[in-house]
Scaffold this active site. Sequence first.
Site, PDB file in Angstrom:
ATOM      1  N   HIS A 272      -2.033   0.584   7.629  1.00  0.00           N
ATOM      2  CA  HIS A 272      -2.315   0.488   6.522  1.00  0.00           C
ATOM      3  C   HIS A 272      -2.852   1.908   5.682  1.00  0.00           C
ATOM      4  O   HIS A 272      -2.857   3.536   6.644  1.00  0.00           O
ATOM      5  CB  HIS A 272      -4.029  -0.060   6.118  1.00  0.00           C
TER       6      HIS A 272
ATOM      7  N   CYS B 280       1.421  -1.935  -0.006  1.00  0.00           N
ATOM      8  CA  CYS B 280       0.101  -0.136  -0.231  1.00  0.00           C
ATOM      9  C   CYS B 280       0.951   1.188   0.310  1.00  0.00           C
ATOM     10  O   CYS B 280       0.920   1.937  -0.533  1.00  0.00           O
ATOM     11  CB  CYS B 280      -0.764   0.372   0.967  1.00  0.00           C
TER      12      CYS B 280
END
Length: 359
Positions: free
Chosen positions: A297, A50
């Site tokens: 994240h 990510c």
Amino acid sequence: MSELNKEVVDLVWGKPLGGVSTSIFRRWSQGYVFSEHEQTALKQFEGGPCAVIAPVQAFLLKNILFNRESSNWRQMSEEEQKMALCSTLTEILESACASPSTGFCLVTWAKGQSPHTSMLSKTQTQSQTQGMPKPESSQSPQEQQPTALAAEDLGFEQFHSVLHKRTVLSVSDLREEVLSLYHSWRGCCGVLLFLYSVILTKGIENIRNEIQDPTEPLIDPIHGHGSQSLVNLLVTGHAVSNVWDGDRECSGMKLHGIHKQASVGFLTLMESLRYCKVGTFLKSPKFPIWILGSETHLSVFFTKEMLLVGPESASEQARRVFQSFDPEVACFFSSTRGTRLSLISAVIVEVSEIRPSNS
């Protein structure tokens, strides 16, 4: 690539005992894959990449929302996806380029060594052995291959042994080359191929000079997540480790931050916990698109409302000037009267220079 392999690997992965984890490398070995349900969204299959996918997604949305004639941003043809992705990757490479005179580097597979080629040969061999006809398709072999994770038999060492570096000297040539490599970006290890391209375009030594701790790898060798330096490199073109505005000095050590308004922004939940301070250059980007960092994240949120962003206001500039003289945000300057007055005078002069001309 052979003479650069060790430097690139050390910068990206560090020098973990026992080598890079097989599971971490596998998690990073995906390509840029568009969602079947959201045609402007990139998919992430496992944790880790990510740090590269989110910045690319942010710039991709910027180009789709603000550089595309169609008002329906959720509908895109395959050709439009191709052009939008390649345009986005080109933009990030341009931003990372330290000097146009040195050109741009693109890392791809050596001729005949791409993993999807070997996968295709294996599939065809099995079909012929079983007396089955070869599948008929108008697609090229590259287009027929899965674009998610790498082939199971492609390990860390093998991956680095089949890389090839291309150098282009102009932006127009860069656009053409990036477009010609579209299937490489979408296929096995496309994320890593692009990351290595950005690193070599920026320059390994330039990145090391910008990172606060040059021994810290861009990808954590234990958990597999990308560092803030990696995110900043893709968002701003500079691999600095901090997210505040400008540089600060702490106990005689100069700490680098963000020096101009970014095209897309960055926010983090860590600021609410007082672990860091995000500056205006990232909080108020040129376009209303932000990468949001949580504990585990990175995701992207956005709007088309341009009133939410804008150039730095006079008050924000004044605050930044004051903080440049008070880097620890202690709300006071030097204790010596002469130094204190000179600092305040300098601030007043800088603030007066940024006042609107009609005031």
